[in-house]
Write a protein that holds these residues in place. Structure first.
Motif, short mmCIF file in Angstrom:
data_model
loop_
_atom_site.label_atom_id
_atom_site.label_comp_id
_atom_site.label_asym_id
_atom_site.label_seq_id
_atom_site.Cartn_x
_atom_site.Cartn_y
_atom_site.Cartn_z
N GLY A 237 0.82 -1.21 0.00
CA GLY A 237 0.00 0.00 0.00
C GLY A 237 0.85 1.25 0.00
N VAL A 238 0.27 2.34 -0.52
CA VAL A 238 0.94 3.63 -0.63
C VAL A 238 1.18 4.24 0.76
CG1 VAL A 238 0.34 6.01 -1.28
CG2 VAL A 238 0.31 4.19 -3.00
N LEU A 239 2.19 5.08 0.87
CA LEU A 239 2.52 5.77 2.12
C LEU A 239 1.42 6.76 2.51
CD1 LEU A 239 4.56 6.78 4.33
CD2 LEU A 239 5.53 8.28 2.56
N ASN B 118 -2.17 -0.39 4.31
CA ASN B 118 -1.21 0.71 4.12
C ASN B 118 -0.25 0.91 5.29
OD1 ASN B 118 -2.64 1.38 1.64
ND2 ASN B 118 -4.23 2.20 2.95
#
Lengths: 429, 429
Positions: A39-41, A233
């Protein structure tokens, strides 16, 4: 035509979930369709980690076990994840890795069956389940003298739970959404079928928690585990989570009986006395930095609650994957692609998987060179190579799905992937 | 008189290791004598974590598994720790927690003995070993049908390994430095004694790795584990480490057979094939944030190599603990304190432990209120309550040892700890 680019933009403009995207620090210049891998930051994570490192660790040191609530992290974050998977507070903890947690619950389930229904000799799963699940199951099967029986397709699961062999099943161990095909299994029906023959269920939620509504209690599941770094995430190698139905949680030691699962860890007694309930599924000292990042990640999913929560995220996810699949079928015909993930919403996770007999790896590389990040999963004798595109509804826009297909079309029509393939085959290294 | 404050300052002024202190972000206004519980924050860690979070995760995302070397972290950091514990590169990995790693190696050791010397029925350890070690050993003993035999003092270990019972010992499981008493065991002699009766050894290095020279290979140990967040300064809940002697590493699956321990994890095959050597002791996805912080911490210890390395750190550690113990005996007499940690350097770890029949907790609290951070470990029927003071030679100064004793003396003489004790006993909550 399915939809024009302007129509995709219009969908984004009226998307009630669109504001959630601002909670992420998205990679510039890329269409990231790999949130099902990492998952994206979240935008909040970096500052939160600085606070944990510089203040809680650097300045307060050991006092932070109490003053900053470090010791409560596994349960506090567990309670947040519980809201995403349909279980109650105090029933789930964040801890260790998915693989380690699977070992705990599968071991516990097998121990329960050895006590309650001795003589059952099978752990049943899918051959295409994520490998680490199968590897852990092989280990537990060896320890308990059981056999790991793998079916070749989900359609074969009812048969494996029926007839004479059904009475031999100790545990049904499944991943709710298949990592390679995107197939979403019917947790309620499969759990009921397992219980019907006296088997227990262990569910891996790696590709479903945070992506779609999961209803562990409503489905009457027995045990579940899941991953912190995909749709939650939580960052690379984030702590995972583990849940045991309250009717089972107190029954057995889990084998990784470390001090954090002790009823009174700070009494430092030499005899293990398991904590009541899910607390005994903790083992060693919690990974505080990873926990802090995981909490930021889970918070990005909980931020959807006022906007309709997981039901709304699920609706957007299905719309995104539908759009992508429709556009691929419409605009990428004649290039040897096969849609592997199901079209029926009830059977589809939050990803679209395409198969191709050759060049799948090179096509994924050519797409990455264009800024469209999906991933490749190698096939074998039974399944073809896969191009995998994950859609995280928290931050993926409709126009990104649209643009990604255009890039895929361009890669296929231009043949530019063949250069990547040529380079790969002829690389000097 | 042992030493004046000025003489302590003079020792610091000529300390060749003094420059190493600059590698830490020390808590302002405190004398921190608890690095054996949680090591101090290295100055490099915060910036390194920002880089990992914002660039490697935030911008590069999944590519960092290769481009930033995430996948190599367990082995790369393991090679660094290997230099601190007397083993070779490729023999040790950073992974999971101490408790989880103990389960892996104790399970493997018991499986080896079941195959090689069936019928042995004992795991031998100390009753005062760190509780999580005993809890894990209880679990493994149950699985293998063994008995956990605990001796009441290290002096009883030779007898437990001798005579008729010696031939029944499958595994000797010990912590090199006792967390509560600071007693340093003779690894070479005990390992030889164990091998002499056909037993295998599992050593926990939680309170020795990074504090003193450890010579696993020279001592011919079989398995070892250790903690990342004490003398290795890896941060709260840092990944731990695990070592198996190369003569054993290939022999068995360890039971936590996750995908990262597979010979080819990215082939995604359904059958587990363990990696050669120590690689199979990995399990799930490595905790990347924790690994990055651990590496910064290990680097602070490796920074001592040009200055004499662990031998020099050990010499300073012994000088610090000697000074502290001497000053306590000289200046805190008549206050009911007993020195629990050994005076003989060869039997002492890097901590000084004082026992007191009552008030130990309150005294520790009163010291903390004065900025002197040690910790309290509760006693039981066999051992008294303990005031524990850890000396990390990387960052602790002689004058801090001197000042800490002065604060202890003041707390005892003024009786201010009794107010803390009164408050504790009469607290409303």
């Amino acid at each position: 035509m399915t939809m024009s680019r302007d129509q995709a933009l219009a969908l984004d403009a009226k998307d009630p979930l669109a504001p959630l995207r601002a909670a992420f620090s998205l990679p510039p210049g890329r269409i990231y369709l790999d949130g099902n891998s990492l998952g994206v930051l979240p935008a909040a994570t970096s500052q939160r980690l600085r606070e944990v490192v510089e203040h809680e660790w650097g300045t307060e040191l050991i006092e932070s076990w109490n003053s900053a609530g470090w010791i409560e992290q596994p349960g506090r974050i567990g309670d947040k994840i519980a809201r995403l998977v349909g279980v109650g507070p105090g029933e789930l903890v964040a801890a260790d890795s998915t693989s380690v947690n699977l070992y705990k619950v599968l071991h516990a389930a097998c121990a329960m069956q050895r006590a309650d229904r001795p003589g059952r000799r099978l752990i049943v799963s899918e051959r295409s389940n994520f490998p680490t699940d199968l590897y852990i199951a092989q280990s537990v099967a060896r320890e308990f003298g059981l056999e790991l029986k793998l079916v070749d397709a989900p359609e074969a699961l009812p048969a494996a739970l029926g007839g004479e062999s059904g009475a031999e099943v100790a545990v049904l161990m499944l991943t709710q959404v298949n990592y390679r095909t995107g197939v979403l299994l019917d947790m309620a029906a499969l759990t009921a079928a397992a219980h019907g023959v006296g088997a227990l269920t262990v569910w891996d939620l790696a590709h479903s928690a945070g992506a779609l509504p999961v209803a562990l209690k409503d489905c009457d599941a027995d045990f579940a585990i899941g991953c912190g770094y995909k749709y939650l995430n939580g960052g690379p190698g984030a702590p995972a989570f583990v849940w045991a139905h309250p009717r089972h949680a107190d029954r057995f030691w889990q084998p990784l009986s470390g001090w954090m699962g002790h009823a009174a860890p700070f009494e430092f007694t030499s005899d293990y006395r398991p904590a009541p309930g899910i607390g005994r599924y903790l083992c060693g000292t919690p990974a505080i930095l990873g926990m802090a990042a995981l909490e930021c990640g889970v918070d990005t999913v909980l931020a959807a609650e006022p906007l309709g929560g997981l039901a709304a995220l699920r609706a957007k996810s299905l719309a995104l994957t539908d759009l992508f699949a429709n556009l691929v079928e419409e605009r990428c015909t004649g290039h040897g692609l096969t849609l592997v993930s199901p079209r029926e919403p009830a059977r589809r996770g939050s990803q679209v998987c395409l198969a191709r007999d050759e060049g799948a790896y090179a096509i994924v590389q050519a797409l990455i060179a264009r800024g469209v990040v999906g991933d490749f999963r190698a096939g074998d004798a039974q399944v073809p190579d896969i191009l995998r595109f994950g859609f995280t509804p928290l931050y993926t826009r409709f126009v990104e799905a649209w643009d990604a297909v255009e890039h895929l079309r361009a890669v296929l029509e231009s043949g530019e992937w063949k250069r990547a393939e040529f380079n790969r085959r002829n690389a000097v290294t």
